[in-house]
Design a protein around this motif. Structure first.
Motif, PDB file in Angstrom:
ATOM      1  N   ALA A  26      -7.476   8.974   6.074  1.00 32.17           N
ATOM      2  CA  ALA A  26      -7.469   7.639   5.471  1.00 32.17           C
ATOM      3  C   ALA A  26      -6.389   6.757   6.110  1.00 32.17           C
ATOM      4  O   ALA A  26      -6.610   5.566   6.381  1.00 32.17           O
ATOM      5  CB  ALA A  26      -7.251   7.746   3.961  1.00 32.17           C
ATOM      6  N   LEU A  27      -5.228   7.339   6.368  1.00 32.09           N
ATOM      7  CA  LEU A  27      -4.137   6.563   6.972  1.00 32.09           C
ATOM      8  C   LEU A  27      -4.468   6.160   8.404  1.00 32.09           C
ATOM      9  O   LEU A  27      -4.242   5.015   8.802  1.00 32.09           O
ATOM     10  CB  LEU A  27      -2.837   7.369   6.921  1.00 32.09           C
ATOM     11  CG  LEU A  27      -1.616   6.720   7.579  1.00 32.09           C
ATOM     12  CD1 LEU A  27      -1.384   5.317   7.028  1.00 32.09           C
ATOM     13  CD2 LEU A  27      -0.381   7.585   7.392  1.00 32.09           C
ATOM     14  N   ASP A  30      -6.892   3.384   8.263  1.00 29.79           N
ATOM     15  CA  ASP A  30      -6.253   2.159   7.789  1.00 29.79           C
ATOM     16  C   ASP A  30      -5.429   1.502   8.897  1.00 29.79           C
ATOM     17  O   ASP A  30      -5.467   0.283   9.081  1.00 29.79           O
ATOM     18  CB  ASP A  30      -5.362   2.482   6.593  1.00 29.79           C
ATOM     19  CG  ASP A  30      -4.816   1.231   5.934  1.00 29.79           C
ATOM     20  OD1 ASP A  30      -5.549   0.622   5.138  1.00 29.79           O
ATOM     21  OD2 ASP A  30      -3.663   0.859   6.235  1.00 29.79           O
ATOM     22  N   HIS A  34      -6.063  -2.250  10.850  1.00 30.41           N
ATOM     23  CA  HIS A  34      -5.090  -3.345  10.789  1.00 30.41           C
ATOM     24  C   HIS A  34      -4.282  -3.523  12.063  1.00 30.41           C
ATOM     25  O   HIS A  34      -3.393  -4.377  12.119  1.00 30.41           O
ATOM     26  CB  HIS A  34      -4.134  -3.120   9.612  1.00 30.41           C
ATOM     27  CG  HIS A  34      -4.789  -3.270   8.276  1.00 30.41           C
ATOM     28  ND1 HIS A  34      -5.446  -2.224   7.648  1.00 30.41           N
ATOM     29  CD2 HIS A  34      -4.921  -4.349   7.455  1.00 30.41           C
ATOM     30  CE1 HIS A  34      -5.938  -2.642   6.489  1.00 30.41           C
ATOM     31  NE2 HIS A  34      -5.638  -3.924   6.343  1.00 30.41           N
ATOM     32  N   ARG A 101       1.774   0.610   6.336  1.00 35.61           N
ATOM     33  CA  ARG A 101       0.419   1.034   5.946  1.00 35.61           C
ATOM     34  C   ARG A 101       0.464   2.461   5.366  1.00 35.61           C
ATOM     35  O   ARG A 101      -0.255   2.780   4.408  1.00 35.61           O
ATOM     36  CB  ARG A 101      -0.529   1.005   7.141  1.00 35.61           C
ATOM     37  CG  ARG A 101      -0.676  -0.320   7.857  1.00 35.61           C
ATOM     38  CD  ARG A 101      -0.969  -1.477   6.965  1.00 35.61           C
ATOM     39  NE  ARG A 101      -2.168  -1.269   6.133  1.00 35.61           N
ATOM     40  CZ  ARG A 101      -2.590  -2.147   5.230  1.00 35.61           C
ATOM     41  NH1 ARG A 101      -1.889  -3.265   5.004  1.00 35.61           N
ATOM     42  NH2 ARG A 101      -3.676  -1.911   4.532  1.00 35.61           N
ATOM     43  N   ARG A 104       1.581   2.327   1.813  1.00 37.04           N
ATOM     44  CA  ARG A 104       0.511   1.813   0.953  1.00 37.04           C
ATOM     45  C   ARG A 104      -0.499   2.914   0.626  1.00 37.04           C
ATOM     46  O   ARG A 104      -0.938   3.052  -0.526  1.00 37.04           O
ATOM     47  CB  ARG A 104      -0.180   0.644   1.651  1.00 37.04           C
ATOM     48  CG  ARG A 104      -1.298   0.009   0.842  1.00 37.04           C
ATOM     49  CD  ARG A 104      -1.958  -1.116   1.642  1.00 37.04           C
ATOM     50  NE  ARG A 104      -3.044  -1.703   0.883  1.00 37.04           N
ATOM     51  CZ  ARG A 104      -4.269  -1.189   0.757  1.00 37.04           C
ATOM     52  NH1 ARG A 104      -4.548  -0.036   1.354  1.00 37.04           N
ATOM     53  NH2 ARG A 104      -5.195  -1.796   0.039  1.00 37.04           N
ATOM     54  N   VAL A 105      -0.910   3.685   1.636  1.00 37.10           N
ATOM     55  CA  VAL A 105      -1.891   4.750   1.420  1.00 37.10           C
ATOM     56  C   VAL A 105      -1.332   5.808   0.456  1.00 37.10           C
ATOM     57  O   VAL A 105      -2.032   6.273  -0.458  1.00 37.10           O
ATOM     58  CB  VAL A 105      -2.296   5.388   2.765  1.00 37.10           C
ATOM     59  CG1 VAL A 105      -3.060   6.697   2.538  1.00 37.10           C
ATOM     60  CG2 VAL A 105      -3.142   4.420   3.567  1.00 37.10           C
ATOM     61  N   GLN A 108      -1.135   4.316  -3.100  1.00 37.23           N
ATOM     62  CA  GLN A 108      -2.457   4.159  -3.690  1.00 37.23           C
ATOM     63  C   GLN A 108      -2.985   5.506  -4.192  1.00 37.23           C
ATOM     64  O   GLN A 108      -3.586   5.596  -5.277  1.00 37.23           O
ATOM     65  CB  GLN A 108      -3.428   3.574  -2.661  1.00 37.23           C
ATOM     66  CG  GLN A 108      -4.804   3.226  -3.236  1.00 37.23           C
ATOM     67  CD  GLN A 108      -4.729   2.165  -4.314  1.00 37.23           C
ATOM     68  OE1 GLN A 108      -4.197   1.087  -4.104  1.00 37.23           O
ATOM     69  NE2 GLN A 108      -5.261   2.482  -5.511  1.00 37.23           N
TER      70      GLN A 108
END
Length: 412
Positions: A26-27, A30, A34, A101, A104-105, A108
């Motif tokens: 996921a990271l 992401d 971006h 980022r 954030r991951v 979350q």
């Protein structure tokens, strides 16, 4: 932090560590979404990024959960990432964005696990969010510090390498194809081009730096001190143009005037030091010859001045100054009688100099010296008498001209 919060952090960390591969994927996705630079796979490949992300997420979760020795390992991993990304040439701002980022991951994922918790546990969310970003900030800070230090070390190493290869060119080792290729690569210029070497008389208290003034007119240059002088390699403009202006010069690009006039103009205007310029050359392998000729050009100038000498404009001076013994013999051979003429000496030498400079015209010499034409003829006749050489002789005129140049160099 009370025992309940400590326990909750540990529980969440252990749970998310069980999902480490999913979080890593996921990271990476992401960051790619971006950052176009990371997404391009250059200079950091997807595999490289995934290894780094997996390690960072694992260590961050262990740090948040209070698991053993995570803090020290985080700093070591951050330092390693900073060093690696600096070596790869990835911009620091892009790396720092990737760390944000990552925070954030992770946050979350923790927030998702907190939705079904009791109200008492949910009240701990704010403190836990702060803990996540404290970890990311600490990680980022260590990484950035190491990145900057590595960048400085790399720059120093590259500067040293460039300087060593530049010295190799000036020392005549550019004849080795490997050295020439490495020097061209390190300096960032082609092996074939239009170049000149410049030698500047240095003031140790106020060393010269011609690079900014030359760069302002579009002339690339590289400089290094050599003893009491500063030596520079300058890349000139395209053949047939006035370098730095783009204006057609309309001259033979192989001559010094055409090839170096813009360079000389900038040095005269901005340098404030005596400088010698070699004739243009078209191969980096000829830089050692350029250095020798630039030194010869500088040697035609008086010490302490601020003149700029292009060798091709001062070849006579350079030749006459190359062998002092022969130059002195030339003066004795052609002007000894005039030099021993006492009170007449000064006026005879001045008249002879102007007469030769005006193409041996008595009328133009008289105009320049504010005297009568017959006075000029009488003085030239007197020079001929004292030297034993007829004024009509081309050989005599050549000898007188060269001897006068030697006297000029001696005065300088």
């Amino acid at each position: 932090m009370d025992e309940d919060e400590r326990g909750l952090r540990r529980e969440l960390a252990v749970t998310l560590l069980g999902e480490l591969e999913r979080l890593t994927d996921a990271l990476v996705a992401d960051i790619h979404a971006h950052s176009p630079l990371y997404a391009s796979g250059r200079p950091v490949s997807r595999a490289d990024l995934r290894v780094t992300c997996r390690r960072n997420v694992e260590l961050a979760l262990k740090d948040l959960g209070g698991l053993r020795e995570a803090g020290c390992r985080i700093e070591a991993a951050a330092a390693e990432t900073g060093r690696l990304r600096a070596e790869q040439g990835m911009p620091l701002a892009t790396v720092l964005k990737a760390y944000r980022r990552g925070g954030r991951v992770i946050w979350q994922a923790m927030a998702d696990r907190m939705r079904d918790r009791s109200p008492a546990e949910q009240r701990m969310v704010g403190d836990m969010a702060g803990a996540v970003w404290e970890t990311i900030d600490r990680y980022s800070s260590v990484m950035a510090d190491t990145y900057r230090i590595t960048t400085l070390e790399l720059q120093h190493r590259e500067d040293s390498r460039r300087g060593a290869l530049f010295e190799a060119l000036l020392d005549g080792r550019g004849g080795d194809p490997a050295v020439a290729a490495a020097a061209a690569d390190a300096l960032g210029v082609p092996r074939r081009g239009r170049y000149a070497v410049v030698v500047v008389a240095q003031d140790p208290a106020a060393p010269a730096d011609p690079a900014p003034a030359l760069e302002a007119v579009g002339l690339w240059s590289f400089w290094r001190p050599r003893g009491e002088r500063l030596a520079g390699l300058v890349r000139l403009g395209a053949a047939g143009t006035d370098a730095g202006t783009g204006a057609g010069a309309g001259k033979d690009p192989g001559t010094g005037a055409a090839g170096t006039e813009a360079l000389a103009k900038v040095l005269r205007r901005d340098l404030g030091r005596a400088a010698g310029i070699s004739p243009p050359f078209e191969e980096l392998t000829l830089a050692d010859q350029g250095l020798r000729l630039a030194v010869r050009a500088l040697g035609t100038l008086p010490p302490g001045g601020a003149e700029v000498a292009e060798l091709d404009e001062r070849l006579v001076h350079a030749v006459l100054g190359a062998d002092r013994e022969l130059a002195e013999r030339l003066v004795v051979r052609h002007l000894d009688g005039v030099l021993r003429s006492g009170a007449e000496r000064k006026v005879l030498l001045e008249t002879l100099r102007v007469w030769l400079d005006t193409g041996c015209s008595a009328s133009r010499t008289a105009d320049r010296l504010y005297c009568h034409r017959n006075t000029v003829l009488n003085r030239i006749g007197r020079v001929a008498e004292l030297t034993g050489r007829p004024a009509e002789s081309g050989e005599a005129r050549l000898g007188w001209a060269l001897a006068l140049r030697v006297l000029e160099l001696a005065r300088r």
